[in-house]
Design an enzyme around this catalytic site. Sequence first.
Site, short mmCIF file in Angstrom:
data_model
loop_
_atom_site.label_atom_id
_atom_site.label_comp_id
_atom_site.label_asym_id
_atom_site.label_seq_id
_atom_site.Cartn_x
_atom_site.Cartn_y
_atom_site.Cartn_z
N GLY A 152 0.81 -1.21 0.00
CA GLY A 152 0.00 0.00 0.00
C GLY A 152 0.84 1.25 0.00
O GLY A 152 0.60 2.17 -0.75
N PHE A 153 1.83 1.32 0.91
CA PHE A 153 2.74 2.46 1.02
C PHE A 153 1.99 3.78 1.19
O PHE A 153 2.46 4.83 0.80
CB PHE A 153 3.68 2.54 -0.17
CG PHE A 153 4.43 1.27 -0.44
CD1 PHE A 153 5.23 0.70 0.55
CD2 PHE A 153 4.33 0.62 -1.65
CE1 PHE A 153 5.91 -0.49 0.32
CE2 PHE A 153 5.01 -0.56 -1.89
CZ PHE A 153 5.81 -1.12 -0.91
N GLY A 175 0.46 0.70 13.16
CA GLY A 175 -0.38 -0.48 13.16
C GLY A 175 -0.18 -1.39 14.35
O GLY A 175 -1.07 -1.56 15.19
N ARG A 197 10.88 -2.42 21.64
CA ARG A 197 10.99 -3.87 21.66
C ARG A 197 10.59 -4.44 20.30
O ARG A 197 9.53 -4.09 19.76
CB ARG A 197 10.08 -4.44 22.74
CG ARG A 197 10.23 -5.93 22.96
CD ARG A 197 9.23 -6.39 24.00
NE ARG A 197 9.45 -7.77 24.39
CZ ARG A 197 8.60 -8.47 25.12
NH1 ARG A 197 7.47 -7.91 25.53
NH2 ARG A 197 8.86 -9.71 25.45
N GLN A 228 11.25 -5.59 7.15
CA GLN A 228 10.69 -4.26 6.98
C GLN A 228 11.77 -3.18 6.92
O GLN A 228 11.72 -2.27 6.09
CB GLN A 228 9.72 -3.96 8.12
CG GLN A 228 8.36 -4.58 7.95
CD GLN A 228 7.66 -4.06 6.71
OE1 GLN A 228 7.27 -2.89 6.64
NE2 GLN A 228 7.53 -4.89 5.71
N LYS A 260 7.76 0.21 19.02
CA LYS A 260 7.58 1.37 18.15
C LYS A 260 7.43 0.86 16.72
O LYS A 260 7.91 -0.21 16.37
CB LYS A 260 8.78 2.30 18.22
CG LYS A 260 9.06 2.88 19.60
CD LYS A 260 10.33 3.74 19.59
CE LYS A 260 10.64 4.31 20.95
NZ LYS A 260 11.88 5.12 20.97
N GLU A 273 8.24 2.55 8.40
CA GLU A 273 8.72 3.70 7.63
C GLU A 273 10.08 4.21 8.08
O GLU A 273 10.71 5.00 7.37
CB GLU A 273 7.67 4.82 7.73
CG GLU A 273 6.44 4.50 6.92
CD GLU A 273 5.18 5.19 7.41
OE1 GLU A 273 4.66 6.04 6.67
OE2 GLU A 273 4.72 4.87 8.51
#
Length: 712
Positions: free
Chosen positions: A233-234, A503, A584, A594, A657, A661
């Site tokens: 999706g970005f 998310g 964590r 990612q 966290k 991105e």
Amino acid sequence: MTTLQRTVGAEVTRVEGREKVTGAALYAYEYPVPDALYAWPVQSTVPRGTVRAVDTVAALSLPGVVAVLDSRNVARLRPTDTPELAVLQSPEVAYRGQIVAAVVADTFETARQAAAAVRVEYDVEDHDAELIDGDPRVFVPETVNGGYPGHTETGDVEAALDTAPVVLDATYTTPPEHTATMEPHATIAVWDGDTLTLYNGDQGPWMTAARVAELFGLPEGAVRIVADHTGGGFGSKAIPRPPTVLAALAARAVGRPVKVAATRQQMFTMVSYRTPTLQRIRLGAERDGGLTAIWHDALQQSSTLSPYCEQTVTCTRVMYAAPHRRTTHRLAQLDVPTPSWMRAPGEAPGMFALESAMDELAVALGMDPIELRVANEPSVDPGTGHPFSSRNLVACLREGAARFGWAGRDPAPGARREGHWLLGTGVAACNYPALTWPSTATARAEPGGGLTVRIAAADIGTGARTALTQVAADELGVGIDRVTLDIGRSAYGQAPWAGGSMGLSSWGWAVSKACRALTKRLDEVSGAVPPGGLEERADTAEDVEARRAFSRHAYGAQFAEVRVDSVTGQVRVDRLLGMFAAGRVINPRTAGSQLRGGMCMGLSMALHENLEPDPRFGDFANHDLATYHIAANADVRDVQAHWLEENDDELNPMGSKGIGELGIVGTAAAIANAVYHATGVRVRDLPITVERVRAGLSASRPAGFSAGPSAR
């Protein structure tokens, strides 16, 4: 329940991996909806004007064509704060590529053929699609994306710059970029009375359902989103886009399910893009490197439909200490499609400018660029004054430098050569806010021992489904094979989108809370589940609201090693290394994927990605993947992502966290800084093309210069 070894922190393989590699995983366009028709949009060929007439005779004469839709014969939508979604609601044309009509037919091929036969006549108006600094219509918005203020100021910036011993004043540009998701935007719309089901490629099912319901004037719950799997999706699938609305309008008009799938070419105008930016940064510093003034100004564009403004300079507000500060967003509304979110909106282009400027300042001071950053480490958030929940940027710089082999680096540009290749290394810091939004989740125990957790999350390829399963299993005290995690359905309740790196932080909190409540209930009944089962529902709205005022961010340091051909100007990235502090880590396997993926996207931003605006027509000249270049395997030689063990109790129950991105932020600057170190050529305009590097090399070569014995 018996407590097993915890799975949070373990390298668990993706729980849906078998479905994906065998083709069993269903994506939006693949659901077996019976009796479906196909819609194909007719897009405007002019950038501004009014549709005067739509000739449908030829299209309707083709066998299999059911309807031709335009602004005269579709359902009326409610007013919306996202005018891009007002599909076919007016004959007015605001940009080239806007949907002005659509054909519905019994096959995909027939719909496409008939759409080509529709003839549209326009009253054409003059247009302006060129972003120019100095345009008198440019303005400073009160707020920008994310609710941040458009302008902030502390102290007396002009006076501080006037008296600073060392001043840097430089301008950087980034081009428009396209999200280029692997799965094109696709929707199947099915009406059942006044209930609408959308099988949709979606980053936020619950939020999409709410927006579509509002658009069609439907009550809450009347729109249901199904998005079991989404192929990337970005940011482009975080809210409904015109193809989704078209599918719903067409299905209502013809009384049958309708499928819409945007082609790659259509996506370049219909589903958003990253705005171009023109950024000027002025830094004032003492001889020892201490910053006295920071001034960051960013000009960007939006459409005449919507004043969308990206938070480009907000990263500068948090990064470095300086008593005098000014940050400003400026916006030009043009006759172009509306830009929107693309991975790390604001931070990715903003940190390219800031971190390039910090490197230039280090050169001007004769100072190591890592030491310059360390010297300006703030004790509290410079923008808000809030304490940091955790901030390990200096540790990332130090540990990253040790792993990368930074020690002993010759700071002189152009000092290292292998034949006709010039070698260089660069560094840049990165940050991304650690956001958390309220979510709901349910956890259910069945009499037979089954455990099911439901939440309206979306897995867009990030591994969220697996990480949430790990969180649930640990809270329930069972192995992950005992937990069934259902996601991707708006009916499961409020939950934010898979965007803003929020998310897992948001969904995981709700899952954790629901599972803890269910565990308590099971303990109360000694594990004896009644015939009707046991179910607990959790809502984290009050928990999120009650958090203390902290500056919550993830940080990192990016290192790049490049080689530049001294004759052609070709840039090759030999090595990227990122060192991150992101709380964590729930699953090291998916987290590493990612972070490396973000770094590869940053490399692509640095060297390749560039939508070429065509001011004559108001769209982009390169609107396919043959001409819009993204990084490929050959560009990515060695990419390493590492992270610190970071404990932060001010985040969520998991202490995590977002990282989706963080990896892209800073990569482009690290590469640009490495190119300067290799060549002495400072490229301030992305992408770093061979033409730009070669021009700089040519300008810096003395008379009689030889590229070396190995040059060709």
